[in-house]
Write an enzyme that holds these catalytic residues in place. Structure first.
Site, mmCIF file in Angstrom:
data_model
loop_
_atom_site.group_PDB
_atom_site.id
_atom_site.type_symbol
_atom_site.label_atom_id
_atom_site.label_comp_id
_atom_site.label_asym_id
_atom_site.label_seq_id
_atom_site.Cartn_x
_atom_site.Cartn_y
_atom_site.Cartn_z
ATOM 1 C CD GLU A 184 -9.884 -0.372 3.435
ATOM 2 O OE1 GLU A 184 -9.128 -1.321 3.195
ATOM 3 O OE2 GLU A 184 -9.900 0.213 4.545
ATOM 4 C CG ASP A 211 -2.981 3.148 4.949
ATOM 5 O OD1 ASP A 211 -3.521 3.443 3.867
ATOM 6 O OD2 ASP A 211 -3.202 2.077 5.549
ATOM 7 C CB THR A 265 3.202 4.724 -3.493
ATOM 8 O OG1 THR A 265 1.965 4.015 -3.533
ATOM 9 C CG2 THR A 265 2.956 6.100 -2.913
ATOM 10 N N GLY A 278 -7.339 -0.262 9.145
ATOM 11 C CA GLY A 278 -8.295 0.459 8.299
ATOM 12 C C GLY A 278 -7.552 1.613 7.654
ATOM 13 C CG ASP A 321 3.732 -5.480 8.643
ATOM 14 O OD1 ASP A 321 3.337 -5.584 7.472
ATOM 15 O OD2 ASP A 321 2.971 -5.524 9.634
ATOM 16 N N GLY A 360 6.576 1.134 -3.838
ATOM 17 C CA GLY A 360 7.327 0.326 -2.877
ATOM 18 C C GLY A 360 8.817 0.591 -2.958
HETATM 19 O O1 RIB Z 1 -3.515 -0.241 4.127
HETATM 20 C C1 RIB Z 1 -3.476 -1.199 5.149
HETATM 21 C C2 RIB Z 1 -4.848 -1.390 5.706
HETATM 22 O O2 RIB Z 1 -5.665 -1.943 4.705
HETATM 23 C C3 RIB Z 1 -4.921 -2.358 6.855
HETATM 24 O O3 RIB Z 1 -4.746 -1.745 8.102
HETATM 25 C C4 RIB Z 1 -6.288 -3.003 6.681
HETATM 26 O O4 RIB Z 1 -7.197 -2.657 7.675
HETATM 27 C C5 RIB Z 1 -6.770 -2.571 5.310
HETATM 28 O O5 RIB Z 1 -7.760 -1.630 5.412
#
Ligand code: RIB
Length: 293
Positions: free
Chosen positions: A141, A241, A209, A41, A235, A211
């Site tokens: 989200e 985030d 951003t 999340g 990964d 990458g």
């Molecule tokens: O930014 C990565 C996140 O996006 C993941 O952890 C997933 O939960 C989505 O919210």
């Protein structure tokens, strides 16, 4: 000086991660490599990134009354994120993210569940805590009206607010200007801000951003590019985030914008070297040693 307090308002998900060499076409079934269930999340990830780097972090969000919700709350607590403003919702599932990881990059579908209950009405009970923060960080989200409510509240009370528009949603133009900084990735920047390159009121807030191509931002209307560290990613989920959490830590410590971007860039480079959105998020000393290398 006490550590700054950052309030993160946003999503809490469980990530269902499938790794695969090849992505399926429509109607096709393929055999993948591995399956993992991981905490995620964007909200929770950003909160944990900031907490690992030493900030006092309050999370405001919602989980379902289910095992996933209990597990995610425990993850946040174990990471020293304050969860007194994370509440459960009855009869709704905790948010889920289905993640396909292929060629070291990801494709994500979220099912918001309890994250849809992070409404303005829910937030109003925490107004005092929000406006006592040194800085607020939000992502997309959660419902649009909640994002607008946060922007109004922070703007009216002079609280810096960093807006990570992920996934991309259009806002009324005036609302973008209420953000202190806006941190899209390249795709989101293209979707939301293409054609507005000449609008300096907006540009001077944008931190994009990109990458492996680093980070772009405007300083007094001049485009600046900070290159990415050259690392082999395991990964990339959660790199954005980590960048956002770290950026907010540095800004709330009153670092200059360029120093804050360097700090966040280093944190993101470290984060992609381990599996899972939260797996590689670095500690303060890990970022400091990369910066002094
Ligand atoms: O930014 C990565 C996140 O996006 C993941 O952890 C997933 O939960 C989505 O919210």
């Amino acid at each position: 000086m006490s550590n700054p307090t950052i309030t993160v308002i946003g999503s809490i998900n469980v990530d269902m991660v499938t790794t695969t060499d090849v992505l399926p076409n429509q109607g096709e079934t393929l055999v993948g490599r591995e399956f993992h269930i991981k905490p995620g999340g964007k909200g929770a990830n950003q909160a944990i990134a900031a907490a690992r780097l030493g900030a006092n972090v309050n999370m405001i969000g919602r989980v379902g009354q289910d095992k996933n919700g209990t597990d995610m709350l425990q993850v946040l607590k174990d990471e020293n994120v304050s969860t007194s403003m994370v509440k459960t919702v009855a009869n709704v599932n905790t948010g889920i993210a289905n993640i396909l990881l292929s060629n070291r990059d990801n494709r994500i579908i979220i099912v918001p569940g309890a994250n849809d209950e992070v409404t303005p009405h829910f937030l109003k009970q925490f107004k005092k805590e929000i406006i006592q923060s040194d800085l607020v960080l939000i992502q997309f989200e959660i419902p649009l009206e909640t994002i607008l409510y946060c922007l109004d509240l922070c703007y009216e009370n002079n609280i810096p607010i960093v807006v990570n528009p992920a996934p991309a949603k259009e806002l009324p133009y005036d609302y973008w200007l209420k953000a202190t900084y806006i941190t899209p990735n390249e795709t989101e920047a293209e979707q939301l801000f293409k054609g507005r390159e000449k609008e300096s009121a907006l540009n001077n807030k944008l931190i994009i951003t990109k990458g492996e191509n680093g980070v772009s931002y405007y300083k007094n209307d001049e485009l600046v590019n900070t290159p990415a560290y050259s690392v082999t990613p395991v990964d990339t989920t959660g790199a954005g985030d980590t960048f956002n959490g770290a950026l907010c830590v540095a800004l709330s410590e009153h670092k200059s914008l360029s120093a804050a971007i360097h700090f966040a860039n280093a944190a993101a480079a470290l984060s992609i070297q381990k599996f899972g959105a939260q797996g590689g998020m670095p500690t303060r000393s890990e970022v400091d040693s990369l910066l002094t290398e």
